[in-house]
Write a protein that holds these residues in place. Structure first.
Motif, PDB file in Angstrom:
ATOM      1  N   ILE A  80      88.441  54.194  78.969  1.00 49.70           N
ATOM      2  CA  ILE A  80      89.052  55.594  77.588  1.00 49.70           C
ATOM      3  C   ILE A  80      89.922  55.295  77.529  1.00 49.70           C
ATOM      4  O   ILE A  80      90.807  55.403  76.127  1.00 49.70           O
ATOM      5  N   LEU A  81      91.260  55.283  78.195  1.00 49.13           N
ATOM      6  CA  LEU A  81      91.986  55.549  78.001  1.00 49.13           C
ATOM      7  C   LEU A  81      92.600  54.447  77.669  1.00 49.13           C
ATOM      8  O   LEU A  81      93.541  54.094  76.942  1.00 49.13           O
ATOM      9  N   LEU A  82      92.389  53.960  78.102  1.00 50.73           N
ATOM     10  CA  LEU A  82      93.118  51.947  77.565  1.00 50.73           C
ATOM     11  C   LEU A  82      92.665  51.464  76.415  1.00 50.73           C
ATOM     12  O   LEU A  82      93.285  51.238  75.470  1.00 50.73           O
ATOM     13  N   SER A  83      91.345  52.691  76.366  1.00 46.70           N
ATOM     14  CA  SER A  83      90.446  51.872  74.599  1.00 46.70           C
ATOM     15  C   SER A  83      91.403  52.573  74.012  1.00 46.70           C
ATOM     16  O   SER A  83      91.850  52.059  72.636  1.00 46.70           O
ATOM     17  N   ALA A  84      91.810  53.877  74.439  1.00 43.00           N
ATOM     18  CA  ALA A  84      92.936  54.511  73.203  1.00 43.00           C
ATOM     19  C   ALA A  84      94.282  54.018  72.482  1.00 43.00           C
ATOM     20  O   ALA A  84      94.664  54.151  72.093  1.00 43.00           O
ATOM     21  N   ILE A  85      94.597  53.709  73.927  1.00 41.39           N
ATOM     22  CA  ILE A  85      95.927  53.806  73.811  1.00 41.39           C
ATOM     23  C   ILE A  85      96.177  51.740  72.558  1.00 41.39           C
ATOM     24  O   ILE A  85      96.622  52.401  71.809  1.00 41.39           O
ATOM     25  N   ILE A  86      94.970  50.264  72.994  1.00 41.02           N
ATOM     26  CA  ILE A  86      94.833  50.149  71.568  1.00 41.02           C
ATOM     27  C   ILE A  86      94.723  50.444  70.428  1.00 41.02           C
ATOM     28  O   ILE A  86      95.578  49.882  70.221  1.00 41.02           O
ATOM     29  N   ALA A  87      93.747  51.204  70.788  1.00 40.18           N
ATOM     30  CA  ALA A  87      92.947  51.808  69.067  1.00 40.18           C
ATOM     31  C   ALA A  87      94.769  52.471  68.684  1.00 40.18           C
ATOM     32  O   ALA A  87      94.548  52.708  67.154  1.00 40.18           O
ATOM     33  N   SER A  88      95.200  53.357  69.523  1.00 41.11           N
ATOM     34  CA  SER A  88      96.759  53.955  68.924  1.00 41.11           C
ATOM     35  C   SER A  88      97.039  53.003  68.000  1.00 41.11           C
ATOM     36  O   SER A  88      98.043  53.161  67.612  1.00 41.11           O
ATOM     37  N   MET A  89      97.405  51.428  68.177  1.00 48.08           N
ATOM     38  CA  MET A  89      98.148  50.923  67.632  1.00 48.08           C
ATOM     39  C   MET A  89      97.993  50.457  66.244  1.00 48.08           C
ATOM     40  O   MET A  89      98.098  49.945  65.342  1.00 48.08           O
ATOM     41  N   PHE A  90      96.603  50.911  65.784  1.00 50.38           N
ATOM     42  CA  PHE A  90      96.337  51.461  64.460  1.00 50.38           C
ATOM     43  C   PHE A  90      96.260  52.227  63.296  1.00 50.38           C
ATOM     44  O   PHE A  90      95.645  51.854  62.893  1.00 50.38           O
TER      45      PHE A  90
END
Length: 280
Positions: A80-90
């Motif tokens: 969840i944490l890594l997915s959120a970090i990646i998603a935040s870049m979009f």
């Protein structure tokens, strides 16, 4: 439920940290794919533009599905944490707010606003500069914030990456000019389709947070915009701020007659920009 956690966390990360300057932004990678295809395979036809869309979306969607598969193999919290970090870049709320605030604090406001809009800015009055800033903020709340969040919430990481891929395609080739009229048509149409619900949802959220009694009052003026989507959040913002947005605008030395959105005062102030930014 997992998508809810990822979406909320991604938004918070973007609001707190904004862009990660130490890594290459994924949207730049998408742009490079678009430029690569154009350099080697450009042709002024709708079919070639369709192949462009398939090529770029095919690569980014395949990579996003592979990335999701890898993340899902990790422990839940880490995934969840890594997915959120990646998603935040979009998501671009932090960058959008900072850019609009930068117009207010800039010594040369004409140069600052020229970095945000495509209209001619050299002869804009201070009121027109503030108008342009509010319009770009309202419009980009939809395709830079609400739409990515909605696709992330609904379809997970592949959803937000798919949306930003199409949105980037539209921003690079979706122009009605001699070079891109045919080549960018498919990308532009798909972008309009993907933004249909988010743009209206954005307008509703602006009206709700602006404490407007008739939440759908934006529609009457919003539908008059050249874009099937952009006019709705712009009109909603105009109604909440009690100002007029839109109107005749100069692009590349030619005045384009545009609809007026809202029924309030015509002269805008810096305080109106701040009021727009306060609608979170």
């Amino acid at each position: 439920m997992t998508n809810i956690f990822i979406t909320v966390l991604a938004y918070v990360i973007d609001r707190v940290f904004g862009e990660f300057a130490f890594i290459k932004h994924p949207v730049i990678f998408i742009g490079e794919l678009i430029s690569f295809f154009e350099k080697h395979f450009y042709k002024d036809t709708i079919l070639r533009g369709f192949f462009l869309l398939i090529f770029v979306v095919g690569i980014t969607l395949s990579l996003s599905l592979l990335l999701t598969s890898i993340l899902n193999s990790l422990p839940s919290f880490l995934s969840i944490l890594l997915s959120a970090i990646i998603a935040s870049m979009f998501i671009a709320h932090h960058m959008l707010r900072e850019a609009v605030l930068g117009v207010l604090s800039a010594t040369d406001k004409h140069h600052a606003i020229s970095m945000l809009v495509s209209r001619d800015t050299k002869d804009l009055s201070e009121s027109d500069i503030y108008k342009a800033a509010i319009e770009t903020y309202a419009e980009n709340l939809s395709d830079g914030v609400i739409a990515p969040l909605l696709f992330l919430l609904t379809f997970g990481l592949p959803g937000i990456i798919f949306y930003k891929t199409v949105n980037t395609l539209d921003s690079m080739v979706g122009y009605r000019n001699k070079k891109y009229e045919n080549y960018g048509k498919v990308s532009a149409i798909l972008d309009d389709i993907l933004n249909y619900i988010p743009s209206r949802l954005t307008a509703l959220l602006i009206m709700f947070l602006g404490k407007q009694k008739n939440l759908f009052a934006f529609y009457e003026d919003g539908k008059e915009h050249d874009s099937p989507n952009a006019g709705h959040p712009i009109t909603a913002m105009a109604l909440v701020l009690d100002v007029q947005l839109g109107g005749d605008t100069s692009y590349f030395g030619k005045v384009k007659h545009k609809a007026v959105f809202g029924v309030g005062r015509e002269a805008l102030k810096a305080s109106d920009v701040r009021a727009a930014l306060a609608i979170v």
